[in-house]
Design an enzyme around this catalytic site. Sequence first.
Site, PDB file in Angstrom:
ATOM      1  N   SER A 142       0.853  -1.189   0.000  1.00  0.00           N
ATOM      2  CA  SER A 142       0.000   0.000   0.000  1.00  0.00           C
ATOM      3  C   SER A 142       0.889   1.239   0.000  1.00  0.00           C
ATOM      4  CB  SER A 142      -0.883   0.030   1.247  1.00  0.00           C
ATOM      5  OG  SER A 142      -1.458   1.318   1.396  1.00  0.00           O
ATOM      6  N   TYR A 155      -1.029  -1.489  10.047  1.00  0.00           N
ATOM      7  CA  TYR A 155      -1.414  -1.817   8.657  1.00  0.00           C
ATOM      8  C   TYR A 155      -0.221  -1.604   7.724  1.00  0.00           C
ATOM      9  CZ  TYR A 155      -3.731  -1.329   4.094  1.00  0.00           C
ATOM     10  OH  TYR A 155      -4.088  -1.457   2.770  1.00  0.00           O
TER      11      TYR A 155
HETATM   12  P1  NDP Z   1     -11.981  -4.742  -0.108  1.00  0.00           P
HETATM   13  O1  NDP Z   1     -12.217  -4.642   1.344  1.00  0.00           O
HETATM   14  O2  NDP Z   1     -12.841  -3.995  -1.052  1.00  0.00           O
HETATM   15  O3  NDP Z   1     -12.034  -6.296  -0.543  1.00  0.00           O
HETATM   16  C1  NDP Z   1     -11.302  -7.215   0.227  1.00  0.00           C
HETATM   17  C2  NDP Z   1     -11.350  -8.581  -0.417  1.00  0.00           C
HETATM   18  O4  NDP Z   1     -10.490  -9.439   0.346  1.00  0.00           O
HETATM   19  C3  NDP Z   1     -12.721  -9.225  -0.402  1.00  0.00           C
HETATM   20  O5  NDP Z   1     -12.843 -10.022  -1.562  1.00  0.00           O
HETATM   21  C4  NDP Z   1     -12.676 -10.126   0.844  1.00  0.00           C
HETATM   22  O6  NDP Z   1     -13.543 -11.262   0.764  1.00  0.00           O
HETATM   23  C5  NDP Z   1     -11.237 -10.572   0.789  1.00  0.00           C
HETATM   24  N1  NDP Z   1     -10.695 -11.019   2.071  1.00  0.00           N
HETATM   25  C6  NDP Z   1     -10.633 -10.340   3.247  1.00  0.00           C
HETATM   26  N2  NDP Z   1     -10.060 -11.108   4.192  1.00  0.00           N
HETATM   27  C7  NDP Z   1      -9.748 -12.286   3.593  1.00  0.00           C
HETATM   28  C8  NDP Z   1      -9.175 -13.492   4.051  1.00  0.00           C
HETATM   29  N3  NDP Z   1      -8.781 -13.642   5.320  1.00  0.00           N
HETATM   30  N4  NDP Z   1      -9.021 -14.516   3.167  1.00  0.00           N
HETATM   31  C9  NDP Z   1      -9.423 -14.388   1.884  1.00  0.00           C
HETATM   32  N5  NDP Z   1      -9.983 -13.261   1.396  1.00  0.00           N
HETATM   33  C10 NDP Z   1     -10.140 -12.239   2.238  1.00  0.00           C
HETATM   34  O7  NDP Z   1     -10.434  -4.373  -0.327  1.00  0.00           O
HETATM   35  P2  NDP Z   1      -9.677  -3.635  -1.554  1.00  0.00           P
HETATM   36  O8  NDP Z   1     -10.135  -4.198  -2.827  1.00  0.00           O
HETATM   37  O9  NDP Z   1      -9.714  -2.188  -1.327  1.00  0.00           O
HETATM   38  O10 NDP Z   1      -8.170  -4.085  -1.249  1.00  0.00           O
HETATM   39  C11 NDP Z   1      -7.472  -5.067  -1.978  1.00  0.00           C
HETATM   40  C12 NDP Z   1      -5.997  -5.001  -1.598  1.00  0.00           C
HETATM   41  O11 NDP Z   1      -5.470  -3.725  -1.926  1.00  0.00           O
HETATM   42  C13 NDP Z   1      -5.739  -5.195  -0.088  1.00  0.00           C
HETATM   43  O12 NDP Z   1      -4.570  -5.964   0.084  1.00  0.00           O
HETATM   44  C14 NDP Z   1      -5.501  -3.775   0.410  1.00  0.00           C
HETATM   45  O13 NDP Z   1      -4.699  -3.741   1.564  1.00  0.00           O
HETATM   46  C15 NDP Z   1      -4.811  -3.178  -0.796  1.00  0.00           C
HETATM   47  N6  NDP Z   1      -4.890  -1.716  -0.877  1.00  0.00           N
HETATM   48  C16 NDP Z   1      -6.105  -1.088  -1.009  1.00  0.00           C
HETATM   49  C17 NDP Z   1      -6.168   0.288  -1.083  1.00  0.00           C
HETATM   50  C18 NDP Z   1      -7.461   1.044  -1.213  1.00  0.00           C
HETATM   51  O14 NDP Z   1      -7.436   2.278  -1.102  1.00  0.00           O
HETATM   52  N7  NDP Z   1      -8.587   0.383  -1.457  1.00  0.00           N
HETATM   53  C19 NDP Z   1      -4.932   1.106  -1.029  1.00  0.00           C
HETATM   54  C20 NDP Z   1      -3.732   0.331  -0.885  1.00  0.00           C
HETATM   55  C21 NDP Z   1      -3.722  -1.021  -0.821  1.00  0.00           C
HETATM   56  P3  NDP Z   1     -15.106 -11.196   1.263  1.00  0.00           P
HETATM   57  O15 NDP Z   1     -15.822 -10.343   0.249  1.00  0.00           O
HETATM   58  O16 NDP Z   1     -15.554 -12.609   1.220  1.00  0.00           O
HETATM   59  O17 NDP Z   1     -15.085 -10.579   2.614  1.00  0.00           O
END
Ligand code: NDP
Length: 247
Positions: A142, A155
């Site tokens: 991130s 985080y």
């Molecule tokens: P969201 O919260 O929108 O989506 C998260 C996804 O991860 C969902 O599909 C969720 O599944 C899944 N998930 C959560 N926990 C687990 C687990 N233990 N095992 C398997 N799947 C899991 O997140 P984003 O799309 O925003 O983020 C995606 C990545 O990008 C992350 O790594 C985040 O840290 C990173 N990121 C995001 C930023 C942002 O501004 N959005 C900025 C920088 C980095 P379910 O739907 O079933 O809960």
Amino acid sequence: MNNSNKVAIVTGASRGIGAAIAQRLAAQGVIVIVNYAGRSADAEAVVNRIRASGGQAVAFRADVAKPAEVAALFDQAITLFGGVDILVNNAGIMPPNLPRLADTDDDQFDRLVAVNFKGTFNTLRAAAKKLRDGGRIINFSSSVRKLALPGYSVYAATKAAVETLTLIFARELRGRNITVNAVAPGPTATELFLNGKTDVQVQTLAKMPPLERLATPQDIAAVVAFLAGPDGGWINGQTLYANGGIA
Ligand code: NDP
């Protein structure tokens, strides 16, 4: 860019950035395993969208924090499609209203480490044995790792750990023609980013990059598709900051 007949596991692909990655890769002919943690209806909706566009995908529930579930995720992909070529370690959590370090409780610390750091470790360890030679791995950091905003200590530290795993694992896979990189998005319009923020907070963060907007999940999926495809083949061990210039 042709990735036809490759098989990808995209963790956390039921929504947000992961869902956009799954759809983008599938549109290039990649067979996609849409991993999710709990929201099966969302995961099935992603699969249905991919199939409606002529792509191939299946949904598979696995908590990346649990090694046995990660093993089952790889085994299912191999049973169904014969192997895995691309691993996108997108699953991650960032609870809303993160407290400062002094007020972070043990549960929150443990959960962030378990999903963001150990979860990535779990899938990388499985990939070391099960990814086909010539494969691609894309991890998720991130931009807050560089921005270092108060409140994000744990985080951001889990994401710094992911960056460290990325370069060392790339070196450990010498001889197998597998690249390992990370993408470090800036603020991106997903539930993870928007949850718990006021409109003013969202607008302030959106204006921070010189490009003056939030990323869309598709902006980040394009970067992942580049790293996963032939054009990204000479990039290895790197973390690519995709954030409109915020950091
Ligand atoms: P969201 O919260 O929108 O989506 C998260 C996804 O991860 C969902 O599909 C969720 O599944 C899944 N998930 C959560 N926990 C687990 C687990 N233990 N095992 C398997 N799947 C899991 O997140 P984003 O799309 O925003 O983020 C995606 C990545 O990008 C992350 O790594 C985040 O840290 C990173 N990121 C995001 C930023 C942002 O501004 N959005 C900025 C920088 C980095 P379910 O739907 O079933 O809960």
